[in-house]
Design a protein around this motif. Structure first.
Motif, PDB file in Angstrom:
ATOM      1  N   ASP A  31      38.383  50.302  45.875  1.00  0.00           N
ATOM      2  CA  ASP A  31      37.644  49.798  47.028  1.00  0.00           C
ATOM      3  C   ASP A  31      36.149  49.680  46.778  1.00  0.00           C
ATOM      4  O   ASP A  31      35.424  49.103  47.587  1.00  0.00           O
ATOM      5  CB  ASP A  31      37.907  50.657  48.268  1.00  0.00           C
ATOM      6  N   LEU A  32      35.681  50.212  45.630  1.00  0.00           N
ATOM      7  CA  LEU A  32      34.268  50.109  45.283  1.00  0.00           C
ATOM      8  C   LEU A  32      34.026  49.294  44.012  1.00  0.00           C
ATOM      9  O   LEU A  32      32.872  49.063  43.643  1.00  0.00           O
ATOM     10  CB  LEU A  32      33.665  51.511  45.101  1.00  0.00           C
ATOM     11  N   ALA A  33      35.087  48.877  43.354  1.00  0.00           N
ATOM     12  CA  ALA A  33      34.954  48.154  42.090  1.00  0.00           C
ATOM     13  C   ALA A  33      34.495  46.717  42.322  1.00  0.00           C
ATOM     14  O   ALA A  33      34.800  46.104  43.345  1.00  0.00           O
ATOM     15  CB  ALA A  33      36.282  48.156  41.340  1.00  0.00           C
ATOM     16  N   HIS A  34      33.767  46.191  41.339  1.00  0.00           N
ATOM     17  CA  HIS A  34      33.292  44.805  41.391  1.00  0.00           C
ATOM     18  C   HIS A  34      33.460  44.179  40.009  1.00  0.00           C
ATOM     19  O   HIS A  34      32.506  44.099  39.231  1.00  0.00           O
ATOM     20  CB  HIS A  34      31.831  44.745  41.830  1.00  0.00           C
ATOM     21  N   PRO A  35      34.668  43.736  39.670  1.00  0.00           N
ATOM     22  CA  PRO A  35      34.877  43.066  38.384  1.00  0.00           C
ATOM     23  C   PRO A  35      33.940  41.872  38.249  1.00  0.00           C
ATOM     24  O   PRO A  35      33.751  41.121  39.218  1.00  0.00           O
ATOM     25  CB  PRO A  35      36.343  42.638  38.442  1.00  0.00           C
ATOM     26  N   PRO A  36      33.359  41.656  37.071  1.00  0.00           N
ATOM     27  CA  PRO A  36      32.351  40.604  36.919  1.00  0.00           C
ATOM     28  C   PRO A  36      32.919  39.189  36.832  1.00  0.00           C
ATOM     29  O   PRO A  36      32.165  38.227  36.922  1.00  0.00           O
ATOM     30  CB  PRO A  36      31.653  40.986  35.615  1.00  0.00           C
ATOM     31  N   GLU A  37      34.208  39.041  36.640  1.00  0.00           N
ATOM     32  CA  GLU A  37      34.807  37.706  36.592  1.00  0.00           C
ATOM     33  C   GLU A  37      36.259  37.772  37.034  1.00  0.00           C
ATOM     34  O   GLU A  37      36.891  38.825  37.021  1.00  0.00           O
ATOM     35  CB  GLU A  37      34.695  37.096  35.192  1.00  0.00           C
ATOM     36  N   ARG A  38      36.772  36.613  37.459  1.00  0.00           N
ATOM     37  CA  ARG A  38      38.155  36.550  37.900  1.00  0.00           C
ATOM     38  C   ARG A  38      39.103  36.562  36.710  1.00  0.00           C
ATOM     39  O   ARG A  38      38.745  36.147  35.609  1.00  0.00           O
ATOM     40  CB  ARG A  38      38.373  35.294  38.740  1.00  0.00           C
ATOM     41  N   ALA A  39      40.313  37.023  36.986  1.00  0.00           N
ATOM     42  CA  ALA A  39      41.285  37.226  35.914  1.00  0.00           C
ATOM     43  C   ALA A  39      42.402  36.202  35.976  1.00  0.00           C
ATOM     44  O   ALA A  39      42.824  35.780  37.056  1.00  0.00           O
ATOM     45  CB  ALA A  39      41.876  38.634  36.011  1.00  0.00           C
TER      46      ALA A  39
END
Length: 261
Positions: A104-112
């Motif tokens: 709930d706090l993660a922010h991946p830098p790009e879509r997968a």
């Protein structure tokens, strides 16, 4: 729900950071066909993807499946809040970008192109499942695939957990809610038939204890007794030819995000 008696030892709460958790987890992996069966199916999913640029493994654990999947992708991003698991994850996937925050706090830098959410929802309140999976879907690229994996509610493993703790997990209603909210995507729900086997009762009970830890055992008062768990294993999982087998069928929800080329 089966509960303990005052003179019986309760089943243990297995902390993921503890040496005992790691011992029993390795015991489970040594006796189950989970990795070869699931990896074979995951390989088929990966082969069908239109692109294999980015893998996002959400709740990557010790990185064994992350490493298997990651070899097919240009880049790997892994989210794992447990420090103990991250140590193994870094060793298994030295080139991965590892994010230590909870989902709930993660922010991946790009879509997968493939987002993998496997055996994580046990640790998320059911009221938050839709929001959690919706976020994972937002992190999935157009044309990409989100995989959500959880125990089948009717598997012998899950029936045992329900018997002793009252918990019951089911991806079916979540899939229906996702389909209602996002009808533009493609959905499929399948099962993988998996089994843990051992010739020894003590090992079967240890693994059964590991399995019932899908519930928040620390919050149960009283906790189920290990004596009752042993009796359950003997009654339900003993094989006529000797040894023990615990079925742990898994559900795999596949969401193919609309768009892409």
């Amino acid at each position: 729900m089966e509960t303990s008696t005052k003179d019986a030892d309760p089943v243990r709460v297995l902390d993921v950071a503890s040496a005992e958790y790691r011992r029993v987890f390795e015991l489970f992996l040594a006796g189950t066909d989970e990795k070869p069966v699931t990896h074979a199916r995951l390989g088929e999913v990966v082969a069908a993807l239109p692109h294999r640029r980015v893998l996002l493994d959400l709740g990557a654990g010790d990185g064994r499946t992350t490493a298997y999947l990651g070899r097919s992708f240009e880049r790997t991003i892994a989210v794992e809040p447990s420090a103990a698991m991250r140590e193994k994850l870094r060793a298994a996937c030295p080139d991965a970008l590892i994010l230590p925050e909870p989902l709930d706090l993660a922010h991946p830098p790009e879509r997968a192109d493939l987002a993998h959410l496997s055996h994580v929802l046990y640790y998320v309140p059911e009221a938050d499942w839709l929001g959690t999976v919706t976020r994972a879907l937002e992190w999935t690229a157009p044309g990409g695939t989100l995989l959500v994996v959880l125990q089948n509610p009717e598997s012998p493993c899950m029936r045992m957990a329900t018997h002793f703790t009252g918990v019951r997990y089911d991806l079916g209603p979540l899939a229906d809610r996702l389909r209602e909210r996002h009808p533009e995507h493609g959905y499929a729900l399948e099962t993988l038939d998996l089994h843990y086997r051992t010739p020894r009762l003590a090992e079967a009970v240890d693994v059964a204890e590991f399995m019932v830890n899908v519930a928040d055992l620390a919050a149960l008062d009283p906790r189920p007794s290990r004596t009752a768990l042993t009796a359950y294993v003997q009654e339900h999982f003993a094989l006529s030819a000797g040894g023990y087998a615990i079925g742990h069928t898994q559900d795999m929800l596949t969401v193919r995000r609309a768009g892409g080329s």
